[in-house]
Design an enzyme around this catalytic site. Sequence first.
Site, PDB file in Angstrom:
ATOM      1  N   ASP A 239      15.112   3.528   4.100  1.00 29.01           N
ATOM      2  CA  ASP A 239      14.141   2.722   3.341  1.00 29.01           C
ATOM      3  C   ASP A 239      14.819   2.018   2.161  1.00 29.01           C
ATOM      4  OD1 ASP A 239      12.392   3.835   5.115  1.00 29.01           O
ATOM      5  OD2 ASP A 239      10.965   4.570   3.628  1.00 29.01           O
TER       6      ASP A 239
ATOM      7  N   ALA B 215       1.652   4.290   3.320  1.00 25.79           N
ATOM      8  CA  ALA B 215       1.328   3.573   4.559  1.00 25.79           C
ATOM      9  C   ALA B 215       2.595   3.333   5.366  1.00 25.79           C
ATOM     10  CB  ALA B 215       0.641   2.249   4.240  1.00 25.79           C
TER      11      ALA B 215
ATOM     12  N   LEU C   8       5.285   1.703   4.548  1.00 21.96           N
ATOM     13  CA  LEU C   8       5.846   0.356   4.406  1.00 21.96           C
ATOM     14  C   LEU C   8       6.923   0.310   3.322  1.00 21.96           C
ATOM     15  CD1 LEU C   8       2.602  -1.820   4.756  1.00 21.96           C
ATOM     16  CD2 LEU C   8       4.356  -1.388   6.488  1.00 21.96           C
TER      17      LEU C   8
ATOM     18  N   PRO D 108       0.836  -1.204   0.000  1.00 27.21           N
ATOM     19  CA  PRO D 108       0.000   0.000   0.000  1.00 27.21           C
ATOM     20  C   PRO D 108       0.874   1.259   0.000  1.00 27.21           C
ATOM     21  CG  PRO D 108      -0.311  -1.292   2.027  1.00 27.21           C
ATOM     22  CD  PRO D 108       0.673  -2.031   1.193  1.00 27.21           C
TER      23      PRO D 108
HETATM   24  C1  MEV Z   1      10.510   6.639   6.748  1.00 26.76           C
HETATM   25  O1  MEV Z   1      10.358   5.254   6.529  1.00 26.76           O
HETATM   26  C2  MEV Z   1      11.364   6.886   7.934  1.00 26.76           C
HETATM   27  C3  MEV Z   1      11.614   8.362   8.279  1.00 26.76           C
HETATM   28  O2  MEV Z   1      12.586   8.352   9.312  1.00 26.76           O
HETATM   29  C4  MEV Z   1      12.109   9.147   7.093  1.00 26.76           C
HETATM   30  C5  MEV Z   1      13.496   8.717   6.640  1.00 26.76           C
HETATM   31  O3  MEV Z   1      14.247   8.114   7.391  1.00 26.76           O
HETATM   32  O4  MEV Z   1      13.833   9.040   5.484  1.00 26.76           O
HETATM   33  C6  MEV Z   1      10.358   9.025   8.824  1.00 26.76           C
END
Ligand code: MEV
Length: 327
Positions: A157, A109, A111, A106
């Site tokens: 990510d 979200a 993920l 999704p």
């Molecule tokens: C996003 O999955 C995690 C955050 O820390 C943003 C990032 O690290 O780029 C909110």
Amino acid sequence: MPRSVERSACAKIILCGEHAVVYGRPAIAFPLSHLRARARIEPSDRSFRVIAPDIDRIYTAEGDTGHSLIRLAAAALDVARAATRQQAGLPLAALRAELTLTSDIPSAAHLGSSAAVSVAVARAVAACAGYELTPAEASALAFEAEKLHHGTPSGIDNTVVAWEQPVWFARAWQGDEAGAPEIEPIAIDRSDAVRLPDLVIADTGLSTPTRIAVSDVRRGWQSDRAAYERLFDQIAEVVSASRQALIAGDWPRLGRLMDDNHALLSELGVSCAELDALCEAARKAGALGAKLSGGGRGGNMIALARDAQHAALLREHLLAAGAKRVM
Ligand code: MEV
């Protein structure tokens, strides 16, 4: 003639350290291998284009040169050509192929949907040119695309998605600027003795782009650096302790640390009533700990179950408390 290929990439979940990781603190993330984005390339008599049936869009190498997916595909082709010593400089549009993009993940979200799409596309384009990207190459290409989506991503990510292994991640931070990305993962435990905890993932159903929460935190940090730096340091301590708990398999301690991390994220202003309600419902149903995961303001939360049977019970409680989907 381009070859038919299909490559994929997994989703991810952040166990702890989100947001502070943008500011040089560590974070821990896990791959979710059962949720994937897929990029399939077939030869075509047209110049290169990307078809995304899920969102009813087509991007062409000739008309959408500024689009992140087209830029990513062109960069992946360059990497493949350089690695295989093929002729450089041929435009992406000269590639007679069609890439079809599908995904089980999704979007908005938290993920890792955008990182997974980027890694899958980069892998497929490079494979079509006869080259398999290394995880470091796939991660670096996806990081450039993440910057177009999120502004100031930490790189966690694209890293966890490209390596598809549990990672401890910290990027260089110089003064008050993100330094050159050191975005290689560190395996959480090199002895492979880490047993993964029974995590239940519940979706609030609110889709909030990561960039919104990330840019709000940036504004807060700019207006009161001392307070935000203190919160980031506290989160870093929680992450280090979580790593120890994970390696020791000490789930009650890991759960308490998840609760602490959620409280600190609430202070940062990235939780919301729906996330708080699901965390509370999980705790009432006996979860060892619960927290939002990823960007926040919606998306998913995670709860730590005592075992697989308890995870099934938590699932029921989370659905009753309004979760739209529980994994
Ligand atoms: C996003 O999955 C995690 C955050 O820390 C943003 C990032 O690290 O780029 C909110």
